[in-house]
Design a protein around this motif. Structure first.
Motif, short mmCIF file in Angstrom:
data_model
loop_
_atom_site.label_atom_id
_atom_site.label_comp_id
_atom_site.label_asym_id
_atom_site.label_seq_id
_atom_site.Cartn_x
_atom_site.Cartn_y
_atom_site.Cartn_z
N ILE A 255 1.23 -21.08 -3.93
CA ILE A 255 1.44 -19.62 -4.01
C ILE A 255 0.71 -18.99 -5.20
CG2 ILE A 255 3.67 -19.58 -2.76
CD1 ILE A 255 5.01 -19.27 -5.54
N HIS A 256 0.22 -19.82 -6.13
CA HIS A 256 -0.56 -19.22 -7.24
C HIS A 256 -1.79 -18.49 -6.70
CE1 HIS A 256 -1.51 -23.53 -6.74
NE2 HIS A 256 -2.74 -23.09 -6.68
N PHE A 257 -2.19 -18.84 -5.45
CA PHE A 257 -3.34 -18.17 -4.85
C PHE A 257 -3.10 -16.65 -4.68
CE2 PHE A 257 -5.79 -16.61 -1.27
CZ PHE A 257 -7.07 -17.06 -1.59
N PHE A 258 -1.84 -16.23 -4.65
CA PHE A 258 -1.55 -14.80 -4.45
C PHE A 258 -1.85 -13.95 -5.69
CE2 PHE A 258 1.80 -16.39 -1.30
CZ PHE A 258 1.00 -16.13 -0.21
N LYS A 259 -2.29 -14.61 -6.75
CA LYS A 259 -2.57 -13.87 -8.00
C LYS A 259 -3.43 -12.63 -7.72
CE LYS A 259 -4.57 -14.73 -12.54
NZ LYS A 259 -5.88 -14.22 -12.78
N ASP A 260 -2.98 -11.51 -8.22
CA ASP A 260 -3.70 -10.23 -8.13
C ASP A 260 -3.84 -9.70 -6.69
OD1 ASP A 260 -4.03 -10.09 -10.87
OD2 ASP A 260 -5.94 -11.18 -10.80
N LYS A 261 -3.23 -10.36 -5.72
CA LYS A 261 -3.34 -9.86 -4.34
C LYS A 261 -2.04 -9.12 -4.03
CE LYS A 261 -6.48 -13.53 -3.16
NZ LYS A 261 -6.51 -14.20 -4.47
N LEU A 262 -1.96 -7.92 -4.56
CA LEU A 262 -0.66 -7.26 -4.57
C LEU A 262 -0.19 -6.87 -3.16
CD1 LEU A 262 -0.95 -5.27 -7.90
CD2 LEU A 262 0.02 -7.52 -7.47
N GLY A 263 -1.16 -6.52 -2.28
CA GLY A 263 -0.78 -6.17 -0.90
C GLY A 263 -0.14 -7.36 -0.20
N THR A 264 -0.79 -8.51 -0.35
CA THR A 264 -0.24 -9.71 0.30
C THR A 264 1.10 -10.09 -0.35
OG1 THR A 264 -2.51 -10.45 0.51
CG2 THR A 264 -0.83 -12.03 1.09
N GLN A 265 1.18 -9.92 -1.64
CA GLN A 265 2.45 -10.24 -2.32
C GLN A 265 3.60 -9.40 -1.75
OE1 GLN A 265 2.36 -10.06 -6.63
NE2 GLN A 265 0.44 -11.17 -6.69
N GLU A 266 3.26 -8.14 -1.46
CA GLU A 266 4.30 -7.26 -0.90
C GLU A 266 4.77 -7.81 0.46
OE1 GLU A 266 4.45 -3.58 -2.11
OE2 GLU A 266 4.69 -2.53 -0.21
N GLU A 267 3.79 -8.26 1.24
CA GLU A 267 4.13 -8.81 2.56
C GLU A 267 4.97 -10.09 2.39
OE1 GLU A 267 3.81 -7.45 5.39
OE2 GLU A 267 4.59 -9.17 6.51
N VAL A 268 4.61 -10.91 1.42
CA VAL A 268 5.38 -12.14 1.16
C VAL A 268 6.80 -11.75 0.76
CG1 VAL A 268 5.61 -14.19 -0.30
CG2 VAL A 268 3.36 -13.44 0.43
N PHE A 269 6.90 -10.73 -0.05
CA PHE A 269 8.22 -10.30 -0.51
C PHE A 269 9.11 -9.90 0.68
CE2 PHE A 269 11.12 -6.88 -1.71
CZ PHE A 269 11.82 -7.49 -2.74
N TYR A 270 8.55 -9.10 1.59
CA TYR A 270 9.38 -8.67 2.75
C TYR A 270 9.65 -9.84 3.70
CZ TYR A 270 9.05 -3.97 0.98
OH TYR A 270 9.16 -2.88 0.17
N THR A 271 8.68 -10.73 3.81
CA THR A 271 8.91 -11.94 4.63
C THR A 271 10.09 -12.71 4.03
OG1 THR A 271 6.55 -12.07 5.06
CG2 THR A 271 7.82 -14.05 5.52
N PHE A 272 10.04 -12.82 2.73
CA PHE A 272 11.08 -13.51 1.99
C PHE A 272 12.46 -12.89 2.29
CE2 PHE A 272 13.65 -14.76 -1.44
CZ PHE A 272 13.06 -15.81 -2.12
N GLU A 273 12.52 -11.56 2.19
CA GLU A 273 13.80 -10.86 2.41
C GLU A 273 14.32 -11.14 3.82
OE1 GLU A 273 14.82 -8.91 -0.82
OE2 GLU A 273 14.54 -7.10 0.40
N ALA A 274 13.38 -11.06 4.80
CA ALA A 274 13.80 -11.25 6.19
C ALA A 274 14.31 -12.68 6.40
CB ALA A 274 12.62 -10.97 7.13
N LEU A 275 13.60 -13.65 5.84
CA LEU A 275 14.00 -15.05 6.04
C LEU A 275 15.31 -15.34 5.31
CD1 LEU A 275 10.54 -16.85 5.70
CD2 LEU A 275 11.85 -16.41 7.78
N GLU A 276 15.47 -14.73 4.18
CA GLU A 276 16.71 -14.96 3.43
C GLU A 276 17.91 -14.44 4.23
OE1 GLU A 276 17.21 -12.87 -0.29
OE2 GLU A 276 17.93 -14.74 -1.20
N MET A 277 17.74 -13.28 4.85
CA MET A 277 18.81 -12.71 5.67
C MET A 277 19.22 -13.67 6.78
SD MET A 277 19.44 -9.12 5.51
CE MET A 277 19.20 -8.46 7.14
N MET A 278 18.18 -14.36 7.33
CA MET A 278 18.46 -15.26 8.46
C MET A 278 18.83 -16.67 7.99
SD MET A 278 15.26 -14.10 10.73
CE MET A 278 15.09 -15.76 11.29
N LYS A 279 18.95 -16.81 6.68
CA LYS A 279 19.27 -18.13 6.09
C LYS A 279 18.24 -19.20 6.48
CE LYS A 279 24.21 -17.58 5.29
NZ LYS A 279 23.89 -16.40 4.51
N ALA A 280 17.01 -18.76 6.59
CA ALA A 280 15.93 -19.73 6.86
C ALA A 280 15.56 -20.41 5.55
CB ALA A 280 14.72 -19.01 7.43
#
Ligand SMILES: Nc1ncnc2c1ncn2[C@@H]1O[C@H](COP(=O)(O)OP(=O)(O)OP(=O)(O)O)[C@@H](O)[C@H]1O
Length: 492
Positions: A255-280
């Motif tokens: 995940i260090h590859f996401f450095k300075d890729k703020l748009g992708t980081q935002e997408e990862v963040f929302y993916t994270f939220e969705a997966l957390e909700m589903m207890k994935a």
């Protein structure tokens, strides 16, 4: 296949690659890994003879076959498949022979060849596409298409550096989404982060099969896919979101590859939220602790580290020995040797990471397989000279250590010896003291004299500081190992 349309291109490609290796001073490497006999071709493929399935699998996995492919593509504008057959007495202008491979091997009885591992195409008439040449033969249980079947808990060797990481990862695999979520595994290169991560995936897949939606992806590929979806428009973005937000297990590598890729980081963040909700279950790997990530949004950093963070350290000597033994037994091989314990020698000298250990082992096995000769100390030194210093530590002086460390950190030797107390010089100074003692065995008072007349207790403190940090910071340890290698290779 009878017309030889590509023979001239093949010869030219090999000639150029050979020259590159000579220029790099690595002709031995070339002679071992490009030992292929051109047999025939048709419009789409070239068929070559190689000494064994084992060699072929390594030629492919280490990129030698693709190096030839891309050379030929440069000449012809086409990518040609290269297929192989196992052949005794490979006839190539570059076949290694005793006088071609530099070695000091005393006359020795030819050893019986070890059995080759079981591959789909293990007979001497086998022919296989580059991409299909390493498929296991047995009726193995179904394998997740994106996970390496070798990356299992069974094949991971534990030691004090990795016991905890291993046990936590196993707990996650047994109880996905519940035990530790997200799980972040971090550490230097080649230490087994991906191996552990994929072991979790393989374990869950073995338990649940296709009913578990498991996705392994590198941060780089995730980014590329996301950019492509964004370019293609709303329906692609929806597809992308559906793909990653409805998983049971997300394994996101590097995940260090996401450095300075703020748009992708935002997408990862929302993916994270969705997966957390589903207890994935989410598992991430990274080359450093989250706190040291630069160019990351704070909220993503805090999400990544909110579960369990595992630090993978380089293995110690005993674990390195155990890893080599395990790899040999997995391949059903031993190292024929004379007057030397090759396993100990490799483990003692290759301290950087497990990937380097594997590379050395592969080289040694290839050597014994091709020449049919046992390994001796001198040909081990010769084969592993990139990894192992030729310079005896007896030749190491405090001056050399100071010079190498100063160069590495871009400061002067007088900074290292002097009285300045800013961070830019304190850490390199401590490192130089540590390495000089480690490699040269100099006493604390002697080091005190050579480091600007310091008191021996100051020197001892510096030494201990570095020793402690090595135990807790794998990145720091990687730097130390690199500098040690540079010191050993230093030539006045
Ligand atoms: N403890 C271990 N036991 C057995 N094999 C190991 C161990 N650690 C690493 N390896 C092997 O070393 C190689 C490198 O491991 P891996 O790719 O997982 O490293 P990594 O930490 O992800 O490296 P990178 O940061 O470069 O991606 C793999 O072939 C893996 O199987």
């Amino acid at each position: 296949m009878s017309e030889q349309n590509y023979k001239d291109f093949w010869d030219e490609a090999l000639k150029e690659i050979h020259q590159d290796y000579i220029n790099k001073g690595q002709e031995n490497e070339f002679l071992i890994w490009f030992n292929m006999e051109y047999l025939e071709d048709n419009l789409t493929e070239i068929k070559v003879g190689v000494p064994s399935d084992f060699m072929w699998s390594r030629m492919v996995s280490m990129g030698y076959v693709s190096a030839i492919q891309s050379k030929i593509a440069q000449f012809t504008g086409r990518t040609i498949n290269i297929v192989y057959t196992v052949k005794n007495n490979v006839q190539s202008p570059y076949s290694p022979s005793e006088n071609k491979i530099q070695q000091n091997t005393p006359a020795a009885p030819v050893q019986a060849q070890e059995p080759v591992p079981q591959f789909t195409t293990s007979t001497s008439t086998s022919t296989s596409e580059v991409t299909e040449s390493f498929t296991p033969q047995s009726s193995a249980p179904k394998q997740h298409p994106k996970l390496k079947e070798d990356y299992t808990f069974e094949k991971f060797v534990t030691g004090e550096n990795s016991d905890f990481a291993y046990n936590v990862s196993l707990a996650v695999a047994k109880n996905p989404g519940k035990a530790y979520n997200p799980l972040l595994i971090y550490g230097g290169v080649g230490l087994g982060k991906t191996h552990l991560m994929q072991s979790i995936g393989n374990y869950i897949y073995a338990q649940k099969g296709e009913s578990a939606k498991i996705c392994y992806i590198t941060a780089e590929n995730f980014t590329n896919e996301f950019i492509l979806a964004t370019q293609e428009g709303p329906s692609s973005i929806t597809r992308f979101k559906n793909k990653y937000r409805k998983l049971d297990v997300l394994l996101l590598d590097d995940i260090h590859f996401f450095k300075d890729k703020l748009g992708t980081q935002e997408e990862v963040f929302y993916t994270f939220e969705a997966l957390e909700m589903m207890k994935a279950q989410m598992v991430f790997t990274c080359d450093r602790p989250v706190s040291e990530l630069k160019g990351f949004s704070e909220r993503l950093k805090s999400r990544c580290s909110k579960g369990m963070c595992l630090d993978l350290q380089p293995p110690n000597y005993e674990t390195r020995c155990a890893i080599i033994q395990k790899k040999l037994s997995n391949m059903n091989k031993t190292i024929p040797q004379i007057d030397i314990d090759a396993v100990s020698y490799i483990a003692e000298n290759v301290q950087t990471n497990v990937r380097d250990l594997e590379a050395c082992l592969t080289k040694v096995l290839a050597f014994t397989e091709i020449t049919g000769k046992p390994i001796t100390l001198s040909n081990l030194q010769n084969l592993l000279r990139d990894q192992v210093s030729q310079v005896s530590t007896e030749n190491i002086t405090i001056d050399i250590v100071q010079k190498v460390v100063a160069d590495y950190y871009n400061i002067s030797v007088s900074d290292i010896k002097g009285k300045k107390r800013n961070n830019r010089v304190i850490v390199p100074r401590q490192i130089a003291i540590y390495i000089a003692r480690q490699l040269g065995g100099f006493s604390y008072p002697q080091l005190g004299d050579d480091f600007g007349g310091r008191d021996h207790t100051t020197i001892m403190h510096s030494y201990n500081q570095v020793e402690d940090k090595i135990k807790t910071d794998s990145n720091f340890d990687s730097h130390i190992q690199t500098i040690i290698k540079l010191v050993k290779e230093y030539k006045k």
